[in-house]
Motif scaffolding. Structure first.
Motif, PDB file in Angstrom:
ATOM      1  N   ALA A  91       0.830  -1.204   0.000  1.00  0.00           N
ATOM      2  CA  ALA A  91       0.000   0.000   0.000  1.00  0.00           C
ATOM      3  C   ALA A  91       0.863   1.251   0.000  1.00  0.00           C
ATOM      4  O   ALA A  91       0.563   2.238  -0.704  1.00  0.00           O
ATOM      5  N   LEU A  92       1.949   1.200   0.776  1.00  0.00           N
ATOM      6  CA  LEU A  92       2.874   2.336   0.799  1.00  0.00           C
ATOM      7  C   LEU A  92       3.522   2.543  -0.564  1.00  0.00           C
ATOM      8  O   LEU A  92       3.608   3.664  -1.076  1.00  0.00           O
ATOM      9  N   GLY A  93       3.968   1.435  -1.156  1.00  0.00           N
ATOM     10  CA  GLY A  93       4.609   1.527  -2.468  1.00  0.00           C
ATOM     11  C   GLY A  93       3.664   2.037  -3.533  1.00  0.00           C
ATOM     12  O   GLY A  93       4.040   2.878  -4.377  1.00  0.00           O
ATOM     13  N   MET A  94       2.420   1.548  -3.528  1.00  0.00           N
ATOM     14  CA  MET A  94       1.457   1.980  -4.535  1.00  0.00           C
ATOM     15  C   MET A  94       1.093   3.447  -4.359  1.00  0.00           C
ATOM     16  O   MET A  94       0.916   4.184  -5.340  1.00  0.00           O
ATOM     17  N   ALA A  95       0.984   3.872  -3.076  1.00  0.00           N
ATOM     18  CA  ALA A  95       0.674   5.287  -2.836  1.00  0.00           C
ATOM     19  C   ALA A  95       1.798   6.179  -3.335  1.00  0.00           C
ATOM     20  O   ALA A  95       1.561   7.240  -3.945  1.00  0.00           O
ATOM     21  N   MET A  96       3.035   5.752  -3.105  1.00  0.00           N
ATOM     22  CA  MET A  96       4.171   6.547  -3.556  1.00  0.00           C
ATOM     23  C   MET A  96       4.274   6.515  -5.076  1.00  0.00           C
ATOM     24  O   MET A  96       4.540   7.542  -5.719  1.00  0.00           O
ATOM     25  N   ALA A  97       4.085   5.332  -5.662  1.00  0.00           N
ATOM     26  CA  ALA A  97       4.215   5.211  -7.121  1.00  0.00           C
ATOM     27  C   ALA A  97       3.136   5.998  -7.854  1.00  0.00           C
ATOM     28  O   ALA A  97       3.332   6.407  -9.007  1.00  0.00           O
ATOM     29  N   GLY A  98       1.984   6.212  -7.184  1.00  0.00           N
ATOM     30  CA  GLY A  98       0.909   6.948  -7.836  1.00  0.00           C
ATOM     31  C   GLY A  98       0.937   8.439  -7.577  1.00  0.00           C
ATOM     32  O   GLY A  98       0.091   9.175  -8.114  1.00  0.00           O
ATOM     33  N   SER A  99       1.926   8.890  -6.773  1.00  0.00           N
ATOM     34  CA  SER A  99       2.000  10.314  -6.460  1.00  0.00           C
ATOM     35  C   SER A  99       2.513  11.101  -7.669  1.00  0.00           C
ATOM     36  O   SER A  99       3.576  10.799  -8.227  1.00  0.00           O
ATOM     37  N   LEU A 151      11.129  -7.529   1.240  1.00  0.00           N
ATOM     38  CA  LEU A 151      11.056  -6.385   0.324  1.00  0.00           C
ATOM     39  C   LEU A 151       9.784  -6.414  -0.502  1.00  0.00           C
ATOM     40  O   LEU A 151       9.319  -7.485  -0.922  1.00  0.00           O
ATOM     41  N   VAL A 152       9.234  -5.227  -0.718  1.00  0.00           N
ATOM     42  CA  VAL A 152       8.136  -5.056  -1.675  1.00  0.00           C
ATOM     43  C   VAL A 152       8.597  -4.041  -2.720  1.00  0.00           C
ATOM     44  O   VAL A 152       9.004  -2.931  -2.375  1.00  0.00           O
ATOM     45  N   LEU A 153       8.567  -4.457  -3.978  1.00  0.00           N
ATOM     46  CA  LEU A 153       9.079  -3.634  -5.073  1.00  0.00           C
ATOM     47  C   LEU A 153       7.913  -3.160  -5.936  1.00  0.00           C
ATOM     48  O   LEU A 153       7.086  -3.974  -6.382  1.00  0.00           O
ATOM     49  N   THR A 154       7.841  -1.853  -6.157  1.00  0.00           N
ATOM     50  CA  THR A 154       6.740  -1.269  -6.908  1.00  0.00           C
ATOM     51  C   THR A 154       7.288  -0.408  -8.040  1.00  0.00           C
ATOM     52  O   THR A 154       8.072   0.527  -7.799  1.00  0.00           O
ATOM     53  N   PRO A 155       6.917  -0.698  -9.285  1.00  0.00           N
ATOM     54  CA  PRO A 155       7.396   0.131 -10.407  1.00  0.00           C
ATOM     55  C   PRO A 155       6.644   1.464 -10.470  1.00  0.00           C
ATOM     56  O   PRO A 155       5.438   1.522 -10.209  1.00  0.00           O
ATOM     57  N   VAL A 156       7.368   2.494 -10.776  1.00  0.00           N
ATOM     58  CA  VAL A 156       6.761   3.814 -11.005  1.00  0.00           C
ATOM     59  C   VAL A 156       6.647   3.988 -12.518  1.00  0.00           C
ATOM     60  O   VAL A 156       7.669   4.056 -13.223  1.00  0.00           O
ATOM     61  N   LEU A 157       5.426   4.056 -13.019  1.00  0.00           N
ATOM     62  CA  LEU A 157       5.186   4.054 -14.460  1.00  0.00           C
ATOM     63  C   LEU A 157       4.659   5.408 -14.924  1.00  0.00           C
ATOM     64  O   LEU A 157       3.964   6.123 -14.195  1.00  0.00           O
ATOM     65  N   SER A 158       5.002   5.738 -16.160  1.00  0.00           N
ATOM     66  CA  SER A 158       4.450   6.931 -16.798  1.00  0.00           C
ATOM     67  C   SER A 158       3.893   6.524 -18.150  1.00  0.00           C
ATOM     68  O   SER A 158       4.448   5.667 -18.844  1.00  0.00           O
ATOM     69  N   HIS A 159       2.789   7.135 -18.520  1.00  0.00           N
ATOM     70  CA  HIS A 159       2.142   6.792 -19.791  1.00  0.00           C
ATOM     71  C   HIS A 159       2.904   7.418 -20.960  1.00  0.00           C
ATOM     72  O   HIS A 159       3.363   8.557 -20.894  1.00  0.00           O
ATOM     73  N   SER A 160       3.055   6.655 -21.973  1.00  0.00           N
ATOM     74  CA  SER A 160       3.699   7.135 -23.207  1.00  0.00           C
ATOM     75  C   SER A 160       2.629   7.440 -24.243  1.00  0.00           C
ATOM     76  O   SER A 160       1.428   7.277 -24.002  1.00  0.00           O
ATOM     77  N   GLN A 161       3.047   7.878 -25.374  1.00  0.00           N
ATOM     78  CA  GLN A 161       2.094   8.177 -26.438  1.00  0.00           C
ATOM     79  C   GLN A 161       1.385   6.911 -26.907  1.00  0.00           C
ATOM     80  O   GLN A 161       0.245   6.970 -27.360  1.00  0.00           O
TER      81      GLN A 161
END
Length: 372
Positions: free
Chosen positions: A73-81, A169-179
């Motif tokens: 939950a922490l990772g997802m909250a950070m990755a979605g910030s 460890l819990v690993l969460t990718p931080v993603l950005s949308h491309s074209q």
């Protein structure tokens, strides 16, 4: 000569032989019965402990799931910030430790409550930022698991040895949308870690009422045991190679003179291979107390039973041998020529028939002597 024919002084009498036979047989039966009862008690006690241990396994699973859920939950909250995405999407800002710390301050309370370690890596698994109280972890340069998460672009969890410590460890990718709507860019991977230390072991021990040990290889990383017992445990052959113990089933071991059941579960890495093991120890104290109580009662009952058995054995032996001894005395008298000796004819069966035959033999011998 008579002593030789009818029994010498060093030879035990028939009564003694029967008494000894009955006594020995009765004692053996009592010992066998006590052994069966004691074995049954131990088996029952051990089964109760096994059932308790099996009942506690879901508690351990729940603890791991809760911990993973908090970190996820922490990772997802950070990755979605949006702020974090903006900073991590800027190569210069993402490398500036001051900027990253300020970025993470937004989640400061959550981080301090749930994570002992925070790391950020790029898509290739190179570590760009580490926040930890352990100076040794600040030197980490690469994390292969982060590269795997970046490639799959899916969150994951694993157990890993970092520096000199064992982490969840819990690993969460931080993603950005491309074209391209079907493809996302991996800006970075956020890693939140919780150390498997004495605090975690004590928490598990309180919730499941069983001692907990965290192992990797032949090393004990942490446990809920007393430090003195931990020192002894370091030299225990049965636990120096925990990986050789059967997984997910109770196994008997001995620690500091106490018998315990050990339940071993693997702590797997991102690739599914064991990195370490968590050992759940359940003392057999309840079974031992039950056995002690039953043993005390068995000693008392066994002693009383033995006295009663000896008395009954003596009575039976005496009852059986008394008419035989009377016949032996009569035979000796007949052998001496005393044909007027009276024999007890109150006994039935073969002994009574033998007494009648001796009386007839004595009468015939007496008549023959008178004729002569």
């Amino acid at each position: 000569m008579a002593d030789t024919l009818y029994g010498s002084k060093w030879s035990p009498s028939l009564r003694d032989k029967l008494f000894m036979s009955f006594s020995i047989l009765s004692v053996l039966i009592l010992i066998a019965a006590a052994w069966v009862i004691a074995t049954q008690v131990v088996t029952q006690g051990r089964q109760e402990v096994r059932d308790e241990m099996k009942a506690s396994v879901p508690i351990y699973n729940a603890v791991w799931e809760e911990q993973a859920g908090r970190l996820s939950a922490l990772g997802m909250a950070m990755a979605g910030s949006p702020i974090i995405k903006t900073i991590l999407g800027n190569p210069r800002a993402s490398r500036d430790k001051g900027t990253v710390r300020q970025m993470l301050s937004e989640f400061g309370q959550q981080l301090s409550e749930n994570a002992d370690l925070i790391m950020i890596s790029d898509g290739g698994g190179s570590v760009t930022f580490v926040e930890s109280n352990d100076p040794g972890l600040l030197q980490l340069k690469e994390l292969p698991d982060a590269r795997a998460v970046a490639e799959t672009q899916r969150p994951g969890q694993s157990f890993s040895i970092l520096g000199n410590k064992l982490f969840h460890l819990v690993l969460t990718p931080v993603l950005s949308h491309s074209q391209n709507r079907d493809f996302d860019n991996t800006l970075a991977v956020l890693i939140a870690g919780s150390e498997l230390n004495h605090v975690m072991a004590s928490e598990l021990q309180k919730r499941a009422h069983s001692d907990v040990l965290f192992f990797s290889g032949e090393r004990l990383y942490a446990s809920s045991l007393h430090p003195a017992i931990e020192t002894i445990l370091a030299g225990t052959p049965s636990l120096r190679a925990v990986g050789s113990l059967p997984l997910d089933q109770p196994t008997d071991i001995e620690i500091a003179g106490d018998n315990r059941l050990a339940f071993v579960r693997a702590l797997t890495g991102f690739d599914g291979h064991p990195v370490g093991y968590v050992v759940i120890l359940h003392a057999l104290g309840g079974a031992g107390k039950l056995l002690h109580a039953v043993s005390t009662k068995l000693v008392i009952i066994g002693t009383l039973s033995l006295i009663l058995v000896l008395a009954i054995s003596y009575f039976i032996a005496r009852h059986i041998t008394r008419p035989i001894e009377s016949l032996a005395a009569g035979a000796r008298e007949l052998g001496r020529g005393n044909y007027d000796h009276k024999l007890d004819l109150s006994t039935d069966g073969e002994v009574g028939q033998l007494a009648s035959a001796l009386i007839r033999c004595g009468s015939l011998s007496k008549k023959a002597r008178r004729c002569c």
